[in-house]
Design a protein around this motif. Structure first.
Motif, short mmCIF file in Angstrom:
data_model
loop_
_atom_site.label_atom_id
_atom_site.label_comp_id
_atom_site.label_asym_id
_atom_site.label_seq_id
_atom_site.Cartn_x
_atom_site.Cartn_y
_atom_site.Cartn_z
N ASN A 458 0.81 -1.23 0.00
CA ASN A 458 0.00 0.00 0.00
C ASN A 458 0.84 1.27 0.00
N ASN A 460 2.70 4.29 -1.60
CA ASN A 460 2.69 5.07 -2.84
C ASN A 460 4.14 5.25 -3.29
N GLU A 467 -0.37 4.88 2.04
CA GLU A 467 -1.63 5.56 1.78
C GLU A 467 -2.77 4.54 1.83
N GLU A 468 -3.88 4.96 2.40
CA GLU A 468 -5.06 4.10 2.40
C GLU A 468 -5.58 3.99 0.97
N PRO A 469 -6.07 2.82 0.59
CA PRO A 469 -6.59 2.67 -0.78
C PRO A 469 -7.67 3.71 -1.07
N MET A 470 -7.51 4.40 -2.20
CA MET A 470 -8.47 5.44 -2.59
C MET A 470 -9.50 4.85 -3.55
N ASN A 472 -11.59 4.40 -6.81
CA ASN A 472 -11.29 4.70 -8.20
C ASN A 472 -12.45 5.49 -8.80
N ASP A 475 -14.62 3.86 -11.60
CA ASP A 475 -15.41 2.63 -11.39
C ASP A 475 -16.89 2.82 -11.76
#
Length: 534
Positions: A458, A460, A467-470, A472, A475
């Motif tokens: 995770n 960057n 970073e926390e998954p953002m 998309n 989508d």
């Protein structure tokens, strides 16, 4: 006191006692003056000539001191030096400084104030006059100064004399390249100055290239000043000394490096004086061939020493502390920081134990990657911030230092800095596509901590932090919307390119940057050549 009255007394319209009194009063009133009234220029020139006429005769010591003090004050003004900088007048001052008597020892302590003041006058005159610098070569002043320096050996009460002899040698080697060459090649200047530095620091040897460490005794102010002047003169004389061509030269530089290690472990009378001493020692170490720097981390059996793999790293730790202190100052990075960073970089590139010790201090195994590499108060954070500094030289040497600590491996550097901070360095070295530098390092591998391994997916790669998954944003778009946004972006880039606000770039096969068309063309050419060979 009026300048005209002083001139009248000096030109012979008063007795010797009156001349001395007039000059003593003038000296007292003007000792802190460095800017002079242009209207008095002619009067000051005549006063200089009158003083030198008195000094040419055998006046008593107190009168000579008063004359020389006045001449020192007057010689701060470049414009009055034209009548002073003649061969006759230079020889008068050299005689008073005991520079014309090769065999005469320094025995009469009563003459020491005259010698010191004459040397001070020569310092001012040579610094301010190009004519005096040329006359110094003609009069062989450097050789006479080296001879006087030898006379100071094992003498008491001569620290002031030694200090100003060393300052004159520094000025001559700085301002006249022929004198610098003469000192290096004919006068054995490196050896003479190194011995003067050794005596100033009171070095005592336990074995070859290893001195007694006396942490409890700081240097006196005079000892510190003498050492600083010797360091500055040695720096000039050892410029361009990267290549060692003989065993004798190698010994000389190792001997010097061992003294400089002792210098780094020594303190002055105040914190500022200690910093000045260490700063000049670092500058000189930068001139020592890197192959001779192994003596700054000698083997050690002492339990109290800062050690790594049995090597004493006390001097290296002082270099690291000095570097961090200069970073924290936040100004004058080019003059104050780049010498120590450059020195540490070369040490790490050549000496494995030094590199591994410094890496443990600067780039310890990563555990917490929640913050960007440039955010924080650790040495690593401070150096990463310098990688994007506005001064090109500063950011290059900071990046180079970290790159060498990572054994010039791109993947290791990016782990500690993030791609965004390292992009400039990698572009300059043609490594944007990855790989490693040209220098060879040992094959020992870095080991990642469990915390880093778990966070790695995770992280960057651009910013170098977790970073926390953002979500998309694409989508929830239809295929038509995605196509529309893509074309919109293409059109925006096309407009910027046509208006020459940006220039699309690509990475060549060798890792360097090039205009996009050129990079694509090279890839296609390489692909055709590869298929033809098949």
């Amino acid at each position: 006191m009026e300048l005209g009255a002083v001139l009248e007394a000096v030109e012979g319209r008063a007795g010797p006692e009156a001349v001395e009194r007039a000059l003593a009063r003038y000296n007292e009133e003007n000792q802190a003056i460095f800017r002079f009234d242009p209207a008095d220029e002619d009067t000051r020139k005549k006063l200089c000539e009158g003083i030198l006429n008195i000094l040419e005769k055998d006046a008593k010591t107190s009168c000579q001191v008063a004359c020389l003090e006045a001449l020192r004050i007057l010689s701060r003004d470049k414009k009055v030096l034209v009548p002073v900088t003649t061969k006759r007048n230079m020889q008068i001052l050299m005689r008073l400084a005991k520079l014309d008597t090769a065999e005469d020892p320094l025995e009469r302590v009563s003459e020491f104030p005259v010698i010191v003041e004459a040397l001070k006058c020569l310092c001012n005159i040579i610094f301010n006059s190009a004519v005096a610098q040329k006359l110094s070569l003609e009069l062989n002043l450097a050789a006479m100064l080296c001879s006087l320096l030898e006379k100071c050996k094992d003498q008491q009460f001569v620290d002031d004399i030694k200090c100003f002899v060393l300052r004159l040698l520094f000025l001559l080697s700085l301002l006249h390249t022929d004198i610098r060459s003469q000192l290096r090649q004919e006068l054995q200047g490196v050896q003479v100055l190194t011995q003067a530095l050794e005596r100033s620091l009171n070095v005592r040897w336990t074995e070859e290239y290893k001195a007694v460490e006396d942490h409890d005794r700081p240097l006196s102010l005079q000892e510190t000043d003498c050492a600083v002047e010797a360091l500055k003169a040695l720096f000039n004389v050892t410029l361009d000394s990267w290549n060692v061509h003989s065993e004798k030269e190698s010994h000389q530089f190792r001997y010097m490096a061992a003294i400089l290690r002792h210098c780094l472990l020594t303190t002055g009378p105040t914190e500022d004086k200690t910093e000045e001493l260490h700063s000049n020692a670092i500058n000189l170490l930068s001139n020592v061939p890197v192959s001779c720097l192994d003596v700054i981390s000698p083997s050690s059996q002492e339990e109290t020493d800062i050690k790594y793999n049995g090597m004493n790293m006390g001097a290296i730790q002082i270099l690291l502390d000095f570097m961090e202190k200069r970073i924290d100052k936040g100004s004058s990075y080019r003059e104050g920081l780049t010498p120590v960073l450059s020195l540490l970089t070369e040490c790490c590139r050549t000496h494995r134990n030094i590199r591994k010790f410094i890496k443990a201090q600067v780039l310890p195994p990563l555990r917490d990657v929640s913050n960007r590499p440039e955010v924080g108060t650790t040495v690593r954070n401070k150096l990463v911030r310098l990688m994007t500094h506005v001064d090109l030289g500063v950011k290059q040497i900071a990046g180079e230092f970290l790159f060498v600590l990572c054994k010039e491996r791109v993947d290791s550097l990016l782990k500690y800095t993030g791609y965004g901070n390292a992009a400039g360095l990698l572009a300059a070295r043609g490594l944007l596509a990855g790989g490693r530098g040209d220098h060879w390092y040992s094959d020992d591998e870095d080991t990642d901590t469990e915390e880093y391994k778990s966070a790695k997916p995770n992280i960057n790669l651009i910013t170098g932090h977790l970073e926390e998954p953002m979500p998309n944003p694409m989508d929830e778009m239809t295929e038509e919307q995605k196509e529309y946004e893509a074309m919109k972006l293409v059109n925006m880039f096309d407009k910027l390119s046509r208006d020459e606000l940006i220039k699309p770039m690509g990475v060549r096969p060798d890792g360097t940057m090039a205009p996009l068309e050129e990079a694509v063309s090279q890839y296609q050419t390489n692909k055709r050549d590869s298929s033809d060979s098949d």
